[in-house]
Design an enzyme around this catalytic site. Sequence first.
Site, PDB file in Angstrom:
ATOM      1  CG  HIS A   1      -0.263  -0.454   2.535  1.00  0.00           C
ATOM      2  ND1 HIS A   1       0.873   0.423   3.172  1.00  0.00           N
ATOM      3  CD2 HIS A   1      -0.349  -1.329   3.390  1.00  0.00           C
ATOM      4  CE1 HIS A   1       1.195  -0.180   4.153  1.00  0.00           C
ATOM      5  NE2 HIS A   1       0.556  -1.069   4.544  1.00  0.00           N
TER       6      HIS A   1
ATOM      7  CG  HIS B   1       4.340  -1.811   2.041  1.00  0.00           C
ATOM      8  ND1 HIS B   1       3.092  -2.296   1.873  1.00  0.00           N
ATOM      9  CD2 HIS B   1       4.857  -2.598   2.862  1.00  0.00           C
ATOM     10  CE1 HIS B   1       2.688  -3.003   2.709  1.00  0.00           C
ATOM     11  NE2 HIS B   1       4.105  -3.193   3.410  1.00  0.00           N
TER      12      HIS B   1
ATOM     13  CD  GLN C   1       7.467 -11.462  10.370  1.00  0.00           C
ATOM     14  OE1 GLN C   1       8.551 -11.487   9.736  1.00  0.00           O
ATOM     15  NE2 GLN C   1       6.915 -10.394  10.719  1.00  0.00           N
TER      16      GLN C   1
ATOM     17  CE  LYS D   1      10.436   7.957  13.728  1.00  0.00           C
ATOM     18  NZ  LYS D   1      10.197   9.113  13.678  1.00  0.00           N
TER      19      LYS D   1
ATOM     20  CB  SER E   1      -1.891  -1.796   8.807  1.00  0.00           C
ATOM     21  OG  SER E   1      -1.816  -3.146   9.229  1.00  0.00           O
ATOM     22  CB  SER E   2      -1.132  -5.864   4.916  1.00  0.00           C
ATOM     23  OG  SER E   2      -0.030  -5.295   4.277  1.00  0.00           O
ATOM     24  NE  ARG E   3      -1.624  -8.990  10.771  1.00  0.00           N
ATOM     25  CZ  ARG E   3      -0.205  -9.069  11.051  1.00  0.00           C
ATOM     26  NH1 ARG E   3       0.556  -8.015  11.065  1.00  0.00           N
ATOM     27  NH2 ARG E   3       0.281 -10.407  10.844  1.00  0.00           N
TER      28      ARG E   3
END
Length: 282
Positions: A30, A33, A57, A145, A182-184
């Site tokens: 997105h 990035h 992870q 960050k 965020s991808s989430r």
Amino acid sequence: MKIISDIQDLRDQLRGQNRAAFVPTMGNLHEGHLSLMRLAKQHGDPVIASIFVNRLQFGPNEDFDKYPRTFEADVEKLEKEGVYVLFAPTEKDLYPEPQEYRVEPPQNLGKILEGEFRPGFFQGVCTVVLKLLSCVQPKVAVFGKKDYQQLMVIRQMCHQLAIPVDIIPAETIRAEDGLALSSRNGYLSSEERAEAVHLIQTLQQVQEKILQGRVTAAEILQIERDACAQLSSRGWQPDYISIRKRKDLLSASDSELQSDEKLVVLAAAKLGKTRLIDNLEI
Ligand code: PAF
């Protein structure tokens, strides 16, 4: 843009490059990035990106299987940004045998905050980042960050292991209403997406309270508790809202607070099934 999955092919392609800037990602790219790619371009040449959803992870009950994979769209975006090489290894390429050597961050940084709620997370991140850095051997690497603790863990790892790379921090990119990209975020329903903005708004309120005047360590605890209660009352399940020293992510003592120690407030909370994190430097 060259898309390379094999470590040896990558090394052959990058031989002689000593100013490369690297941006590791897990894909589903997105604007956040893409801003990392643009920052990378200011610090080195050529820009190398990686896409690898790193199983190490993710905890056993986390979203490894459903993590969004949008490779074709990602490739188009990276091409537009002028990325020179996309390293996109398969699990077999990066972990051809069980990854038994792992990097364990120190307890005082790796087991707090995210490390407390996601056991093994930073071990998995450090292990893959060290391996990716060893494959790409960049001069600089860029980390957002938004993942504040991750940035610090990686920076410390590179420092203590004398890895010859400069870690460049990138500011968080937010949607118009303030939600950190965020991808989430893609997991959120439309009602949850509307509610999600309250995470950063709560952090802004915490920031205001702290900036109103000198606070004591006891007052900080109360501000944290109130902020968690506020989110809970709106239906969130907060893991933590925590005001920490920017330099080491530990709590500040009264004397440190009196001497204007630089602080950051970090939060992780679940909205429905989606766990979001955010932070704000104070
Ligand atoms: O922040 C991420 O996307 C990941 O944790 C990283 C740094 C690419 C390692 O898998």
